[in-house]
Design an enzyme around this catalytic site. Structure first.
Site, short mmCIF file in Angstrom:
data_model
loop_
_atom_site.label_atom_id
_atom_site.label_comp_id
_atom_site.label_asym_id
_atom_site.label_seq_id
_atom_site.Cartn_x
_atom_site.Cartn_y
_atom_site.Cartn_z
N ASP A 87 2.25 -10.63 -4.01
CA ASP A 87 2.85 -9.30 -4.11
C ASP A 87 3.77 -9.02 -2.91
O ASP A 87 3.35 -9.12 -1.76
CB ASP A 87 1.70 -8.29 -4.19
CG ASP A 87 2.14 -6.84 -4.18
OD1 ASP A 87 3.33 -6.57 -4.39
OD2 ASP A 87 1.26 -5.97 -3.99
N HIS B 73 -0.16 -1.32 -1.85
CA HIS B 73 0.31 -2.68 -1.60
C HIS B 73 0.25 -3.01 -0.12
O HIS B 73 0.42 -2.15 0.74
CB HIS B 73 1.76 -2.84 -2.10
CG HIS B 73 1.95 -2.44 -3.52
ND1 HIS B 73 1.89 -3.33 -4.56
CD2 HIS B 73 2.18 -1.23 -4.08
CE1 HIS B 73 2.09 -2.68 -5.70
NE2 HIS B 73 2.26 -1.42 -5.43
#
Length: 555
Positions: A196, A368
């Site tokens: 990610d 994130h």
């Protein structure tokens, strides 16, 4: 480690690279295809009228007999939002955690029943065996419970997809990461890491969710009237925080938005949300409570967090209208294309007198990992090769630089575009061609019927309007029976442009009379000459290019 010798391994992003959202990745191990995620993306500004954007699935449809399954990393729309569209095209089993599968089923239910679909609930202890590989899973910390990383074990090493993740030392329960398992994967050997990249440009570690809870508590205590919390419908950690803090401060919570209600009900039913029944009220009951006793969680029908809030501030929402005493917490970071609508909505809220608090006021942290989180994942996995995913190109490039900082060579990092094939064969990795990939636009019930030409026309209509010419011919007598009649919409105001309209009428009449006296002529020729003549004249007079539509009838 797989006992079978694998010859060719390929990774093919069909979405999620060069963009935020719309995740879809294909892992090809010899002749078998495995799909990771099937997400959606909210439209960008120029996608006028479009509801959502999903990946082009042509490659999977063309190879549907080779697809062994779809593996879902978590339950956000960017990972599961297009699953119903995929399963209409190919019949394959779907694997995911308990919550993710439940939310995927809700998405499918909205698109109609798909009774043929087989769902398999997996945990971080599951092992799914296939002919050429076996698949295992590990827990990650994200803004939704039961988020998973996915591991495809091959004879050459593991292919690891991290899913969306961060490292939060305060995470517990179904948010807690399997750090030991991640480290063990690195010790056993990771061939390729797909990780990610959403916050790859942000230094340091991502802020803990505990910090956000403290600031939400402060906002609740300081609010003079109602508190409206705007969030993505599947941001479970934020939803839980709102209910917990509301209960602690003696406030009642109402939920506004169909997708939010669906997520809330699923989370409650499966035990991923813990809510005191006395805290919950319906929107219809708001008038029975003082404003300072009320919290409203808000999102749109597709899970997009601005839609309902915008209706409320324009007084078009059936249950809630913004009041000057309201406090509005915008607890999300806008994705590309949402920045302008978000600031427009914030301006409307401010104009209505509401107190607006955004991420700059500490009411949001990302789900994130920031740079130090990403380096920690790289150091634990120790991959031979690295493919940054989930992010715009600048984020992918920033992540590739982080990988170089922890010891990977530039030649071991592959920044792929949608459709690019990253192939491992004979001990080497290279880019080996492309497959069909891109965007499919969903507008109403239409799937993919809005393309570049339709968007171009919508953009043209929005900029310069439309100019319609209507002429009726008497072909037998070779003359104009009625018209030309000029209709302008979004181009000029007819009553204030008499000279322009009269000259346009004269030019069209001249073109039509030239053709109508002939024994035979093509309709297309006369229409094209009308367009060309008017286009030249109208641009000369107005410096605008409206869409010109000639309508010719005869009797």
């Amino acid at each position: 480690m797989s006992k079978i010798k694998n010859e060719v391994i390929r990774v093919i992003p069909l979405g999620g690279v060069g963009e935020i959202g719309k995740a879809m990745y294909v892992v090809e191990i010899d002749e078998d295809l495995f799909v990771v995620d099937s997400g959606l993306m909210f439209p960008e500004d120029e996608m006028l009228g479009v509801d959502i954007v999903i990946p082009d699935m042509t490659f999977l449809v063309e190879n549907k007999d080779r697809v062994k399954g779809v593996f879902l990393t978590h339950g956000h729309e960017d990972a599961i939002g297009s699953i119903a569209y995929l399963l209409k095209k190919i019949q394959v089993p779907v694997y995911g955690s308990k919550l993710t599968i439940a939310l995927a089923k809700e998405h499918i239910k909205e698109q109609g029943s798909l009774k043929h679909v087989k769902f398999f609930e997996v945990t971080n202890k599951s092992r799914m065996n296939f002919d050429k590989t076996h698949v295992t899973f590990f827990h990650t910390t994200h803004s939704i419970p039961d988020a998973l990383g996915i591991v495809f074990h091959t004879s050459e090493g593991a292919i690891v997809h991290t899913g969306e993740f961060k490292f939060d030392q305060s995470a517990k329960g179904s948010y807690k990461p399997d750090i030991a398992k991640m480290a063990k994967l690195g010790e056993d050997g990771v061939l390729m890491l797909l990780s990610d990249s959403t916050e790859a440009e942000r230094p340091g570690y991502t802020t803990s969710e505990i910090v956000v809870a403290d600031h939400i508590l402060s906002a609740f205590l300081a609010a003079e009237g109602r508190v409206l919390v705007s969030l993505y419908s599947s941001n479970f950690i934020r939803i839980q925080q709102v209910f917990d803090i509301a209960a602690a401060t003696g406030k009642k919570v109402a939920v506004a938005g169909r997708s939010l209600e669906s997520s809330y009900e699923v989370g409650l039913r499966l035990g991923y949300l813990t809510v005191d029944e006395d805290t919950v009220i319906s929107l219809k009951d708001l008038e029975n409570y003082r404003d300072d006793e009320v919290v409203i969680i808000v999102t749109g029908n597709q899970g997009e967090p601005l839609e309902a809030l915008d209706k409320m501030v324009r007084k078009q929402h059936k249950d809630v209208k913004i009041k000057p005493t309201d406090t509005v917490l915008i607890t999300f970071t806008p994705s590309p294309g949402m920045e302008v609508p978000m600031f427009q909505t914030m301006n409307k809220l401010a104009k209505a007198g509401a107190n607006v608090l955004t991420s700059s006021k500490k009411v949001h942290v990302s789900g994130h990992g920031s740079q130090e989180d990403l380096k920690m994942m790289l150091n634990m996995m120790k991959p031979k090769y690295f493919i940054p995913i989930q992010g715009e190109y600048k984020m992918l490039i920033a992540h590739s630089k982080l990988a170089q900082q922890v010891g990977l060579n530039k030649s071991e990092i592959f920044i792929a575009d949608k459709g690019d094939i990253v192939e491992y064969k004979g001990g080497k990795v290279r880019m080996s061609g492309r497959v069909t990939a891109g965007n499919v636009l969903i507008d109403g019930i239409g799937i993919g019927d809005v393309g570049n030409i339709v968007l171009r026309d919508r953009k043209l209509l929005s900029q310069d309007g439309i100019f319609i010419v209507v002429v009726t011919l008497n072909r037998k007598e070779k003359k104009i029976a009625s018209g030309p009649e000029m209709i302008s919409r979004g181009f000029v105001y007819v009553r204030e442009s008499e000279e322009l309209m009269e000259e346009s009428t004269r030019l069209v009449r001249k073109v039509v009379e030239k053709y109508v006296t002939r024994d035979a002529f093509e309709w297309n020729n006369i229409k094209q000459e009308i367009r060309d003549t008017l286009n030249s004249y109208l641009f000369q007079q107005t410096k605008r290019r409206p869409m010109i539509i000639p309508i010719i009838m005869e009797y």
